[in-house]
Structure formats: C-alpha cells, structure tokens
Enzyme design. Sequence first.
Site, PDB file in Angstrom:
ATOM      1  N   ARG A   1      10.584  -1.737  11.983  1.00 33.87           N
ATOM      2  CA  ARG A   1       9.570  -1.320  13.002  1.00 33.87           C
ATOM      3  C   ARG A   1       9.396  -2.486  13.667  1.00 33.87           C
ATOM      4  O   ARG A   1       9.525  -3.490  13.405  1.00 33.87           O
ATOM      5  CB  ARG A   1       8.226  -1.002  11.961  1.00 33.87           C
ATOM      6  CG  ARG A   1       8.387   0.146  11.413  1.00 33.87           C
ATOM      7  CD  ARG A   1       7.258   0.175  10.241  1.00 33.87           C
ATOM      8  NE  ARG A   1       6.025  -0.192  10.664  1.00 33.87           N
ATOM      9  CZ  ARG A   1       4.973  -0.064   9.861  1.00 33.87           C
ATOM     10  NH1 ARG A   1       4.948   0.279   8.578  1.00 33.87           N
ATOM     11  NH2 ARG A   1       3.576  -0.758  10.013  1.00 33.87           N
TER      12      ARG A   1
ATOM     13  N   ARG B   1      -9.717   0.769   7.939  1.00 34.90           N
ATOM     14  CA  ARG B   1      -9.229  -0.667   8.241  1.00 34.90           C
ATOM     15  C   ARG B   1     -10.574  -1.360   9.022  1.00 34.90           C
ATOM     16  O   ARG B   1     -10.314  -2.625   9.380  1.00 34.90           O
ATOM     17  CB  ARG B   1      -8.084  -0.641   9.312  1.00 34.90           C
ATOM     18  CG  ARG B   1      -6.714  -0.693   8.485  1.00 34.90           C
ATOM     19  CD  ARG B   1      -5.569  -0.668   9.822  1.00 34.90           C
ATOM     20  NE  ARG B   1      -4.447  -1.238   9.346  1.00 34.90           N
ATOM     21  CZ  ARG B   1      -3.491  -0.657   8.759  1.00 34.90           C
ATOM     22  NH1 ARG B   1      -3.457   0.734   8.679  1.00 34.90           N
ATOM     23  NH2 ARG B   1      -2.388  -1.443   8.733  1.00 34.90           N
TER      24      ARG B   1
ATOM     25  N   LYS C   1       0.857  -1.214   0.168  1.00 32.90           N
ATOM     26  CA  LYS C   1       0.065   0.003   0.061  1.00 32.90           C
ATOM     27  C   LYS C   1       1.078   1.136  -0.084  1.00 32.90           C
ATOM     28  O   LYS C   1       0.695   2.083  -0.941  1.00 32.90           O
ATOM     29  CB  LYS C   1      -0.908  -0.111   1.336  1.00 32.90           C
ATOM     30  CG  LYS C   1      -1.876  -1.031   1.291  1.00 32.90           C
ATOM     31  CD  LYS C   1      -2.896  -0.821   2.486  1.00 32.90           C
ATOM     32  CE  LYS C   1      -2.087  -0.937   3.861  1.00 32.90           C
ATOM     33  NZ  LYS C   1      -1.662  -2.197   4.138  1.00 32.90           N
TER      34      LYS C   1
ATOM     35  N   ARG D   1      -0.843  -8.981  13.140  1.00 28.36           N
ATOM     36  CA  ARG D   1      -1.344  -8.001  12.176  1.00 28.36           C
ATOM     37  C   ARG D   1      -2.385  -8.725  11.245  1.00 28.36           C
ATOM     38  O   ARG D   1      -3.177  -8.313  10.909  1.00 28.36           O
ATOM     39  CB  ARG D   1      -0.256  -7.100  11.637  1.00 28.36           C
ATOM     40  CG  ARG D   1       0.232  -6.102  12.722  1.00 28.36           C
ATOM     41  CD  ARG D   1       1.441  -5.448  12.197  1.00 28.36           C
ATOM     42  NE  ARG D   1       1.636  -4.770  11.063  1.00 28.36           N
ATOM     43  CZ  ARG D   1       2.605  -4.449  10.394  1.00 28.36           C
ATOM     44  NH1 ARG D   1       3.779  -5.063  10.376  1.00 28.36           N
ATOM     45  NH2 ARG D   1       2.492  -3.542   9.361  1.00 28.36           N
TER      46      ARG D   1
HETATM   47  P1  AMP Z   1       0.645   0.788   8.911  1.00 31.48           P
HETATM   48  O1  AMP Z   1       1.630   1.803   8.707  1.00 31.48           O
HETATM   49  O2  AMP Z   1      -0.467   1.018   7.947  1.00 31.48           O
HETATM   50  O3  AMP Z   1       1.008  -0.803   8.790  1.00 31.48           O
HETATM   51  O4  AMP Z   1      -0.024   0.725  10.346  1.00 31.48           O
HETATM   52  C1  AMP Z   1       0.902   0.462  11.468  1.00 31.48           C
HETATM   53  C2  AMP Z   1      -0.148   0.365  12.772  1.00 31.48           C
HETATM   54  O5  AMP Z   1      -0.772   1.639  13.028  1.00 31.48           O
HETATM   55  C3  AMP Z   1      -1.323  -0.709  12.656  1.00 31.48           C
HETATM   56  O6  AMP Z   1      -1.050  -1.975  12.860  1.00 31.48           O
HETATM   57  C4  AMP Z   1      -2.222  -0.058  13.830  1.00 31.48           C
HETATM   58  O7  AMP Z   1      -1.717  -0.485  14.982  1.00 31.48           O
HETATM   59  C5  AMP Z   1      -2.090   1.350  13.437  1.00 31.48           C
HETATM   60  N1  AMP Z   1      -3.062   1.733  12.475  1.00 31.48           N
HETATM   61  C6  AMP Z   1      -2.632   2.504  11.069  1.00 31.48           C
HETATM   62  N2  AMP Z   1      -3.707   2.644  10.345  1.00 31.48           N
HETATM   63  C7  AMP Z   1      -5.059   2.362  11.256  1.00 31.48           C
HETATM   64  C8  AMP Z   1      -6.124   2.401  11.254  1.00 31.48           C
HETATM   65  N3  AMP Z   1      -6.846   3.112  10.006  1.00 31.48           N
HETATM   66  N4  AMP Z   1      -7.183   1.858  12.031  1.00 31.48           N
HETATM   67  C9  AMP Z   1      -6.443   1.289  13.414  1.00 31.48           C
HETATM   68  N5  AMP Z   1      -5.208   1.376  13.487  1.00 31.48           N
HETATM   69  C10 AMP Z   1      -4.290   1.825  12.490  1.00 31.48           C
END
Ligand code: AMP
Length: 216
Positions: free
Chosen positions: A155, A88, A14, A166
């Site tokens: 990370r 999400r 993404k 996740r």
């Molecule tokens: P990402 O960078 O998109 O992989 O997001 C990393 C983490 O941020 C996720 O595993 C969640 O803990 C949090 N996160 C990101 N976007 C959302 C969302 N739309 N809703 C809830 N948690 C989010």
Amino acid sequence: MVKIIMLGPPGAGKGTYATRLAPKLGIPTISTGELLRAARDDPEIGETIRKYQDSGELVPDEIVIQILKKRLEQDDAKNGFILDGFPRTLAQAKALETITNIDVVINLDVPEEILIKRLSARRQCKKCGAIYNLLYLKPKVDGICDKCGGELYQRDDDKPEAIKERLRVYHEKTAPLIDYYKEKGIMITITTDRIDVPPEEQVEKIMQKLKEKNLI
Ligand code: AMP
C-alpha cells in the site's frame, strides 16, 4: 450476537485478528480502510479519499461515517460485526452511538518499533485483501496470495513517510479513545511484545476474554 470494535494503532493487527476472529463468531469484519479503498474510483468522493489515504491523514468524518452507516444497514451486520479501523476520532465514536450499541472494545497495545517494522514489511492481496508480512507471515509463493492466487502489493500508505504520519495522527486523534472506552467499562486490552507472535495465539487470547465476559 456481539458487536466489537478493534482499536489500535496502524500495524497493531486489527485487520489480521478481525478477519480470523469473524468466521469463528459468524459475523462480518467491517473495515473502513477497505470500504474507503473500494471507493477510491468513485466519481464524487474518490479524489478526496485518495488525497487523504495516500498521505496517511484521516478521511473527513462525514465521509467515513456515511460509508460506515450504509454498510451497517446491510443484512449481514444485523447479528453483530467487528469494526476494524472505526472509530478513529471522538466525533466518529459519538456518531456510532447514535447508530448502534457496542458490546466490547478490543484495544491492541503494541510498541511503536514493532508497528514500524510490521507496516514496512506488510503486503496485501489486490484481489481478496488478505494481509501478509514479509518478516513472519509470508505467502507460500513470493508475491502471490495463498488464498486466492491474487497479486500482492505494498500500500502507498505503508511507505516510510506515510507510516510516520499515520502514527502521529493515531496519537493525536485516535489514542484518546482508549480512555473514552475505558471509562465506559467495555474495554479488553491485548498486549503484544514480540514482532512474531502468531496471530492465532492472539486470536485465542481474545476468544478467552470474550468468553470470560460472557459475550460469546
Ligand atoms: P486502514 O486500512 O485501517 O489502515 O486505513 C487506511 C487509511 O484509510 C487511513 O490511514 C485513513 O486515511 C483511512 N481511514 C480508514 N478508516 C478511517 C476512519 N475511521 N476515519 C478516517 N479515515 C479512515
């Protein structure tokens, strides 16, 4: 002017595709993961964010929706945007509909074994957020960002236990959005069946589909 959602499991690409697509379309990428990471030191909500993010759980809807809403009010989002990692949950999708309309949802379909390999090898720049992969998208110099010279790191949520969680959370909470947007008739699906498909190739495919639908 086009408003795009990037939908897909963690590791589907993404962020990688959104950050390459956005400059071609002249619109910003808005990543809730990045917005939340930037708020990890916030005195009010930082601790909550750290707790959820580090364990691979979703941050509560209220917090994410509020942060996203504020970001969408900024001037650069007026002419369109790519949402990376939002919505999400179904509650987030419904909240988004009260804030703005969406033209297209790009659903990234990637087999689980590729996701796990990719996430485990992912590295990110501390300074500019650029994403690398030690398997096929390597930086020119080990540990250093090609773009800004920043330091690359792994990370916490790209470590094995959090990756498993996740993916579980994705299947439970986010995957139902595929049917939700399919029914609305605004979804494009891009399939990846090899780990080393160059991002540019997938971005080109996405551009083609957006053109076919007269969205750009
Ligand atoms: P990402 O960078 O998109 O992989 O997001 C990393 C983490 O941020 C996720 O595993 C969640 O803990 C949090 N996160 C990101 N976007 C959302 C969302 N739309 N809703 C809830 N948690 C989010």
